[in-house]
Design an enzyme around this catalytic site. Structure first.
Site, PDB file in Angstrom:
ATOM      1  N   LYS A  72      30.606   5.619  34.181  1.00  0.00           N
ATOM      2  CA  LYS A  72      31.276   6.752  34.806  1.00  0.00           C
ATOM      3  C   LYS A  72      30.379   7.236  35.943  1.00  0.00           C
ATOM      4  CE  LYS A  72      33.339  11.213  33.445  1.00  0.00           C
ATOM      5  NZ  LYS A  72      33.560  12.140  32.303  1.00  0.00           N
ATOM      6  N   SER A 147      38.369  13.380  31.726  1.00  0.00           N
ATOM      7  CA  SER A 147      37.950  13.015  33.045  1.00  0.00           C
ATOM      8  C   SER A 147      37.423  11.586  33.194  1.00  0.00           C
ATOM      9  CB  SER A 147      36.850  13.975  33.506  1.00  0.00           C
ATOM     10  OG  SER A 147      35.703  13.835  32.709  1.00  0.00           O
ATOM     11  N   SER A 171      36.825  14.385  27.340  1.00  0.00           N
ATOM     12  CA  SER A 171      36.893  13.419  28.442  1.00  0.00           C
ATOM     13  C   SER A 171      36.619  11.964  28.101  1.00  0.00           C
ATOM     14  CB  SER A 171      35.961  13.838  29.570  1.00  0.00           C
ATOM     15  OG  SER A 171      36.575  14.833  30.333  1.00  0.00           O
TER      16      SER A 171
HETATM   17  N1  GLN Z   1      39.629  18.283  30.398  1.00  0.00           N
HETATM   18  C1  GLN Z   1      38.554  19.154  30.017  1.00  0.00           C
HETATM   19  C2  GLN Z   1      38.140  20.008  31.202  1.00  0.00           C
HETATM   20  O1  GLN Z   1      38.786  19.909  32.178  1.00  0.00           O
HETATM   21  C3  GLN Z   1      37.407  18.363  29.470  1.00  0.00           C
HETATM   22  C4  GLN Z   1      36.639  17.676  30.523  1.00  0.00           C
HETATM   23  C5  GLN Z   1      35.488  16.894  29.971  1.00  0.00           C
HETATM   24  O2  GLN Z   1      35.407  16.645  28.775  1.00  0.00           O
HETATM   25  N2  GLN Z   1      34.570  16.568  30.856  1.00  0.00           N
HETATM   26  O3  GLN Z   1      37.218  20.740  31.165  1.00  0.00           O
END
Ligand code: GLN
Length: 480
Positions: A72, A147, A171
Site C-alpha cells: 500500500k 482504503s 481498511s
Molecule cells: N473507512 C474508514 C475511514 O475512512 C477507515 C479507514 C482506514 O481504516 N484507514 O476512516
C-alpha cells in the site's frame, strides 16, 4: 498460483522456480490489469533487481523467497516514491524503509510496486486517491473498497498473491470483503507502525491481504513482532501462525454479534454470512447469539477520535519539511495555507476540520473526551463477550461493493460502510475478513474478531471455512 506462497518460495529456494520468472509474470499481469488503476507506481527495475539477487543465491533466501507483492502506498519505501495517494506527497521519496517493508524484503519477497489507496487512508472506496478511483475486478463499475483498495484489487486480479494494507477503521477487511479475498488486521501493537504514514496513531495497524488464510499466515509471520522503533509495538512472543492453520474450529464458541446484523445491513448479505457461519458450525463450532450494545456507538466515536488524531498527524505537512510547497508565498502564513489548500483533497480537509473542531477548547469535553469514554465502554463490552466466546462474527461490510460515484456526495453514507469494522480498532483487537460467498455476483466477507494476540485463532477459523467452501477459489472473469 494454486500452491501457497511458502511452497512456491520453497521452489525458488531449491532452484526449480526462478524469482525472476515470478517477477516477470507479476509485471505482465500488472500490465494486463492496468484498467483497474490500482497501481500508483510500478517498480519493474527494482523488482527485477531484487529477483535477480535472490536467484544469485536462492538457497540463502528467506521464507518468502521470490514472492511478488505490492505495498500500500502508505508504507515508506527507500528510494521509491511513497505518495499516500495524495498530491501533498506526489513527489516524496523516503530515505528509509518501513519496518513492514524491510521485514518482507528480508524474507525474500519482491516488491513490484505501490498500490493506490484513499488519500492518506481516509475512505472506504478508494475514490479519493489523487490518481483517480480504483476499479473492482469483479465489476469495474464498482469500487474495490478502501482504503487499501489498490492492494485488494491487485490480489483479487491475481497480479500478486499477497499485498500489504493498513487498517485504522476497516481498511484491510472491508476491501478484502469487496474483492473476495482474505484480509487480516492484527492486534494493535503486533506489527510495527514504523515508516507507515500516520493517519490515527492509536488505531492504525498494518495488515495483509491474500487469497487464502495460509498466505496471510505466512505474510503475517514475516512482519509480526516487536520493533524498538515503534514504541507501541508489543514485546510479547509471536505465535506460530502457520501451525495454527491446522487447529480447526471444533469446540470453538463463536459469538454471532446481533449489532453486526443490524439496521443498514443488506438482508441478502446477512443471509449469506449466516450460510458461511453454518459451515463453521458443521466443522464443529458452536454458534451463540451475543449482544454488544455499545457497538451502536462505534461509528460516532470513531469519527471523532480518528479525525482528531488525523488533524494532529497531518499538521506536519506544512510545505517546509515534507512534500508539496506552494509557489511564491507572500509570507509564512500564506505558505502554510496555500500549501495545505493545494496539497490535500476534500475528504482529508473534512477530517482535519472535524478533528480540530472536536479538539478545540469548549468542545473537547463534549466530543473528544466523550468519544474516549465510549471507546473504553466498547473495549469493556468486547472483553465481557470474550469471557464467554472464542470468536465474534458478522458481515464485514453491510453491503457488497457499491458503484463508483454512488456515495461520493454523501460522507455519512460512506462512513456507514465501516459500521461493522471500526469497533475492533477502537478496542485494539485482531480481526479477519474471509470470503463467504456472493450476492448478485459480488463477493461477501465474513468478519471474525478475536481477543488480543489471538491471530492464530482467526487464521484457524478462516482455514476451516476454506475447507468447507470454495468461495476463496473463485476468480473474477477476465482475471483467471
Ligand atoms: N473507512 C474508514 C475511514 O475512512 C477507515 C479507514 C482506514 O481504516 N484507514 O476512516
Amino acid at each position: 498460483m494454486s500452491i501457497d506462497i511458502a511452497a512456491l518460495a520453497a521452489r525458488v529456494r531449491d532452484g526449480t522456480v526462478r524469482a525472476r520468472d515470478l517477477a516477470e509474470e507479476a509485471l505482465a499481469r500488472a500490465e494486463a490489469a492496468r484498467s483497474l488503476n490500482a497501481l500508483v507506481t510500478l517498480d519493474a527495475d527494482g523488482a527485477r533487481g531484487a529477483a535477480d539477487a535472490i536467484d544469485a543465491a536462492p538457497a540463502r533466501a528467506g521464507a518468502l523467497a521470490g514472492i511478488p507483492l505490492v505495498h500500500k502506498d502508505l508504507f515508506s519505501t527507500r528510494g521509491l516514491r511513497t505518495t499516500a495517494s495524495s498530491r501533498m506527497l506526489a513527489d516524496y521519496v523516503p530515505p528509509f524503509d518501513a519496518t513492514v517493508v524491510e521485514r518482507l524484503a528480508a524474507a525474500g519477497a519482491v516488491t513490484i510496486g505501490k498500490a493506490s489507496l484513499d488519500e492518506f487512508a481516509m475512505g472506504s472506496s478508494n475514490e479519493t486517491a489523487d490518481t483517480g478511483p480504483v476499479r473492482n475486478p469483479w465489476d469495474p463499475t464498482c469500487v474495490p473498497g478502501g482504503s487499501s483498495g489498490g492492494s485488494a484489487a491487485l490480489v483479487a486480479a491475481g497480479v500478486v498473491p499477497v499485498a500489504t494494507g493498513t487498517d485504522t477503521g476497516g481498511s484491510v477487511r472491508q476491501p478484502a470483503a469487496f474483492c473476495g479475498i482474505t484480509g487480516l488486521k492484527p492486534t494493535y501493537g503486533r506489527v510495527s507502525r514504523f515508516g507507515m504514514i500516520a493517519f490515527a496513531s492509536s488505531l492504525d495497524q498494518a495488515g495483509v491481504l491474500a487469497r487464502s488464510a495460509a498466505d496471510c499466515a505466512h505474510a503475517l509471520a514475516a512482519i509480526a513482532g516487536h520493533d524498538p522503533r515503534d514504541p507501541t509495538s508489543h514485546p510479547c512472543p509471536v505465535d506460530d501462525y502457520v501451525a495454527a492453520l491446522g487447529d480447526g474450529v471444533a469446540g470453538r464458541r463463536i459469538g454471532v454479534v446481533r449489532e453486526w446484523f443490524g439496521d443498514g445491513v443488506d438482508p441478502a448479505v446477512a443471509a449469506q454470512v449466516r450460510v458461511a457461519l453454518e459451515r463453521l458450525e458443521a466443522a464443529g463450532a458452536k454458534l451463540i447469539d451475543v449482544a454488544l450494545p455499545t457497538l451502536d456507538h462505534a461509528i460516532p466515536a470513531y469519527y471523532v477520535i480518528a479525525p482528531a488524531e488525523a488533524s494532529s498527524n497531518l499538521a506536519r505537512y506544512d510545505g517546509v519539511r515534507y512534500g508539496h510547497r506552494a509557489a511564491d508565498p507572500a509570507d509564512l502564513a500564506d505558505l502554510y495555507t496555500r500549501t495545505r489548500a493545494e496539497g490535500f483533497g476534500a475528504e482529508v480537509k473534512r477530517r482535519i476540520l472535524l478533528g480540530t473542531f472536536v479538539l478545540s477548547s469548549g468542545y473537547y469535553d463534549a466530543y473528544y473526551r466523550q468519544a474516549q469514554r465510549v471507546r473504553r465502554l466498547i473495549a469493556d463490552d468486547f472483553a465481557r463477550a470474550f469471557a464467554d466466546v472464542d470468536l465474534l462474527a458478522g458481515p464485514t461490510a453491510p453491503t457488497v461493493a457499491f458503484r463508483i460515484g454512488e456515495k461520493t456526495s454523501d460522507p455519512l453514507a460512506m462512513y456507514a460502510a465501516d459500521v461493522n469494522t471500526v469497533a475492533v480498532n477502537l478496542a485494539g483487537l485482531p480481526a479477519i475478513s474471509v470470503p463467504a460467498g456472493f450476492v448478485d455476483g459480488l463477493p461477501v466477507g465474513l468478519q471474525l474478531a478475536a481477543p488480543a494476540f489471538a491471530e492464530g485463532r482467526l487464521l484457524a477459523a478462516a482455514a476451516a471455512l476454506e475447507q468447507r467452501s470454495d468461495w476463496h477459489r473463485a476468480r473474477p472473469e477476465g482475471f483467471r
